[in-house]
Scaffold this motif. Sequence first.
Motif, PDB file in Angstrom:
ATOM      1  N   VAL A  34       0.804  -1.227   0.000  1.00  0.00           N
ATOM      2  CA  VAL A  34       0.000   0.000   0.000  1.00  0.00           C
ATOM      3  C   VAL A  34       0.834   1.273   0.000  1.00  0.00           C
ATOM      4  O   VAL A  34       0.267   2.373  -0.039  1.00  0.00           O
ATOM      5  CB  VAL A  34      -0.982   0.041   1.200  1.00  0.00           C
ATOM      6  N   ALA A  35       2.179   1.157   0.041  1.00  0.00           N
ATOM      7  CA  ALA A  35       3.022   2.350   0.185  1.00  0.00           C
ATOM      8  C   ALA A  35       2.711   3.410  -0.856  1.00  0.00           C
ATOM      9  O   ALA A  35       2.628   4.606  -0.558  1.00  0.00           O
ATOM     10  CB  ALA A  35       4.501   1.955   0.115  1.00  0.00           C
ATOM     11  N   GLY A  36       2.531   2.999  -2.103  1.00  0.00           N
ATOM     12  CA  GLY A  36       2.284   3.962  -3.162  1.00  0.00           C
ATOM     13  C   GLY A  36       0.902   4.584  -3.111  1.00  0.00           C
ATOM     14  O   GLY A  36       0.645   5.598  -3.773  1.00  0.00           O
ATOM     15  N   ASN A  37       0.005   3.960  -2.349  1.00  0.00           N
ATOM     16  CA  ASN A  37      -1.366   4.466  -2.226  1.00  0.00           C
ATOM     17  C   ASN A  37      -1.699   4.832  -0.784  1.00  0.00           C
ATOM     18  O   ASN A  37      -2.849   4.755  -0.362  1.00  0.00           O
ATOM     19  CB  ASN A  37      -2.356   3.387  -2.707  1.00  0.00           C
ATOM     20  N   TYR A  38      -0.676   5.249  -0.034  1.00  0.00           N
ATOM     21  CA  TYR A  38      -0.854   5.462   1.395  1.00  0.00           C
ATOM     22  C   TYR A  38      -1.891   6.550   1.679  1.00  0.00           C
ATOM     23  O   TYR A  38      -2.740   6.389   2.551  1.00  0.00           O
ATOM     24  CB  TYR A  38       0.482   5.809   2.030  1.00  0.00           C
ATOM     25  N   ASP A  39      -1.820   7.648   0.972  1.00  0.00           N
ATOM     26  CA  ASP A  39      -2.797   8.718   1.182  1.00  0.00           C
ATOM     27  C   ASP A  39      -4.204   8.250   0.826  1.00  0.00           C
ATOM     28  O   ASP A  39      -5.178   8.563   1.524  1.00  0.00           O
ATOM     29  CB  ASP A  39      -2.437   9.950   0.348  1.00  0.00           C
ATOM     30  N   LEU A  40      -4.304   7.495  -0.262  1.00  0.00           N
ATOM     31  CA  LEU A  40      -5.597   6.935  -0.647  1.00  0.00           C
ATOM     32  C   LEU A  40      -6.116   6.011   0.445  1.00  0.00           C
ATOM     33  O   LEU A  40      -7.300   6.063   0.810  1.00  0.00           O
ATOM     34  CB  LEU A  40      -5.463   6.161  -1.964  1.00  0.00           C
ATOM     35  N   MET A  41      -5.218   5.182   0.992  1.00  0.00           N
ATOM     36  CA  MET A  41      -5.602   4.272   2.066  1.00  0.00           C
ATOM     37  C   MET A  41      -6.210   5.041   3.228  1.00  0.00           C
ATOM     38  O   MET A  41      -7.276   4.689   3.737  1.00  0.00           O
ATOM     39  CB  MET A  41      -4.384   3.486   2.539  1.00  0.00           C
ATOM     40  N   MET A  45     -10.037   4.900   4.654  1.00  0.00           N
ATOM     41  CA  MET A  45     -10.279   4.410   6.011  1.00  0.00           C
ATOM     42  C   MET A  45     -10.941   5.464   6.897  1.00  0.00           C
ATOM     43  O   MET A  45     -11.694   5.125   7.810  1.00  0.00           O
ATOM     44  CB  MET A  45      -8.969   3.947   6.653  1.00  0.00           C
ATOM     45  N   SER A  46     -10.637   6.734   6.640  1.00  0.00           N
ATOM     46  CA  SER A  46     -11.113   7.786   7.541  1.00  0.00           C
ATOM     47  C   SER A  46     -12.165   8.699   6.911  1.00  0.00           C
ATOM     48  O   SER A  46     -12.569   9.680   7.535  1.00  0.00           O
ATOM     49  CB  SER A  46      -9.929   8.645   7.980  1.00  0.00           C
ATOM     50  N   LEU A  47     -12.575   8.379   5.693  1.00  0.00           N
ATOM     51  CA  LEU A  47     -13.500   9.244   4.957  1.00  0.00           C
ATOM     52  C   LEU A  47     -12.902  10.637   4.754  1.00  0.00           C
ATOM     53  O   LEU A  47     -13.609  11.637   4.703  1.00  0.00           O
ATOM     54  CB  LEU A  47     -14.855   9.341   5.679  1.00  0.00           C
ATOM     55  N   GLY A  48     -11.573  10.680   4.667  1.00  0.00           N
ATOM     56  CA  GLY A  48     -10.875  11.923   4.369  1.00  0.00           C
ATOM     57  C   GLY A  48     -10.546  12.789   5.566  1.00  0.00           C
ATOM     58  O   GLY A  48      -9.902  13.832   5.420  1.00  0.00           O
ATOM     59  N   ILE A  49     -10.951  12.359   6.772  1.00  0.00           N
ATOM     60  CA  ILE A  49     -10.785  13.215   7.943  1.00  0.00           C
ATOM     61  C   ILE A  49      -9.393  13.081   8.560  1.00  0.00           C
ATOM     62  O   ILE A  49      -9.036  13.832   9.466  1.00  0.00           O
ATOM     63  CB  ILE A  49     -11.876  12.890   9.002  1.00  0.00           C
ATOM     64  N   HIS A  50      -8.571  12.139   8.073  1.00  0.00           N
ATOM     65  CA  HIS A  50      -7.268  11.904   8.706  1.00  0.00           C
ATOM     66  C   HIS A  50      -6.392  13.141   8.696  1.00  0.00           C
ATOM     67  O   HIS A  50      -5.576  13.334   9.606  1.00  0.00           O
ATOM     68  CB  HIS A  50      -6.543  10.721   8.038  1.00  0.00           C
ATOM     69  N   VAL A 245     -10.812   7.652  16.340  1.00  0.00           N
ATOM     70  CA  VAL A 245      -9.403   7.696  16.727  1.00  0.00           C
ATOM     71  C   VAL A 245      -9.299   8.324  18.110  1.00  0.00           C
ATOM     72  O   VAL A 245     -10.221   8.992  18.591  1.00  0.00           O
ATOM     73  CB  VAL A 245      -8.528   8.515  15.731  1.00  0.00           C
ATOM     74  N   ALA A 246      -8.152   8.101  18.749  1.00  0.00           N
ATOM     75  CA  ALA A 246      -7.875   8.733  20.032  1.00  0.00           C
ATOM     76  C   ALA A 246      -6.410   9.184  20.037  1.00  0.00           C
ATOM     77  O   ALA A 246      -5.550   8.548  19.422  1.00  0.00           O
ATOM     78  CB  ALA A 246      -8.125   7.778  21.190  1.00  0.00           C
ATOM     79  N   VAL A 247      -6.164  10.285  20.711  1.00  0.00           N
ATOM     80  CA  VAL A 247      -4.802  10.785  20.921  1.00  0.00           C
ATOM     81  C   VAL A 247      -4.413  10.485  22.363  1.00  0.00           C
ATOM     82  O   VAL A 247      -5.041  10.978  23.296  1.00  0.00           O
ATOM     83  CB  VAL A 247      -4.716  12.309  20.665  1.00  0.00           C
ATOM     84  N   HIS A 248      -3.401   9.638  22.534  1.00  0.00           N
ATOM     85  CA  HIS A 248      -2.898   9.282  23.848  1.00  0.00           C
ATOM     86  C   HIS A 248      -1.632  10.080  24.141  1.00  0.00           C
ATOM     87  O   HIS A 248      -0.793  10.273  23.246  1.00  0.00           O
ATOM     88  CB  HIS A 248      -2.591   7.787  23.928  1.00  0.00           C
ATOM     89  N   THR A 249      -1.487  10.504  25.372  1.00  0.00           N
ATOM     90  CA  THR A 249      -0.351  11.326  25.789  1.00  0.00           C
ATOM     91  C   THR A 249       0.250  10.773  27.075  1.00  0.00           C
ATOM     92  O   THR A 249      -0.476  10.318  27.968  1.00  0.00           O
ATOM     93  CB  THR A 249      -0.788  12.780  26.042  1.00  0.00           C
ATOM     94  N   GLY A 250       1.580  10.794  27.153  1.00  0.00           N
ATOM     95  CA  GLY A 250       2.278  10.428  28.373  1.00  0.00           C
ATOM     96  C   GLY A 250       3.572  11.215  28.482  1.00  0.00           C
ATOM     97  O   GLY A 250       4.077  11.719  27.463  1.00  0.00           O
TER      98      GLY A 250
END
Length: 253
Positions: A34-41, A45-50, A245-250
């Motif tokens: 999938v490297a060449g289509n990473y943005d597409l992936m 997966m995120s409906l463009g919200i990534h 998604v979640a953002v984890h912090t430590g």
Amino acid sequence: MSESPYKTGTTHFGFRDVAAKDKQKLVGEVFTSVAGNYDLMNDLMSLGIHRVWKRYFVGTCQVKRGDRVLDLAGGTGDIAALLKDRVGESGEIVLGDINAGMLSVGRDRLTNRGLVSGLDYVQCNAEALPFPDNSFDLVTIAFGLRNVTDKQAGLREMYRVLKVGGQARVLEFSEVTVDWFKPVYDFHSFKILPRLGQLFAKDAGSYQYLAESIRKHPPQEALKAMMDEAGFARTSYKNLSAGIVAVHTGYKV
């Protein structure tokens, strides 16, 4: 304490149980595909919200000009590009990725954007980082932890290479928190996503694995506990988009 998959001998690859020693190779095959289509992936997966998630992730990081940052699973350089604006010319960003294909795509993309100085690229395994203790002001990993075979080992390594006072940040697909949305999300993940992967990237299998890997990843509270176990202090998480998604912090104190 979390038990290493290498001790039990097996782990999950999507919904399949596989030998722990084989997962790295299997995941590598997916990301080479999938490297060449990473943005597409990510769009599929995120409906463009990534892109919004990544901007929030970097925009809320504890980082300043001149800092040294390690971006694990650096992929195609999205996070590094956003971080570059924040660390400035005097800062340094090290992109680490276990997959040579992903790392190559990232280097080419950042170079094409004119981002050259202050960027280094290291092919490395998150479970055994080739850096000394207390090396970085910030360590990030975005959409990569779920593909690490021994996640606890990866978190311990993130802690080890952080400087005292430094911050670790994990951006990852997580567990949806809104009940009515769960069946919609499942339908998109398991019925629509693999078909879109086949249509646009001629690779339904890799996209099926990626959807499955999200469901096998520790949910919010479990990952927080794993960060506690790895030694991090003041651990917390913030759900985005109803917990997709979640953002984890430590912190290292």
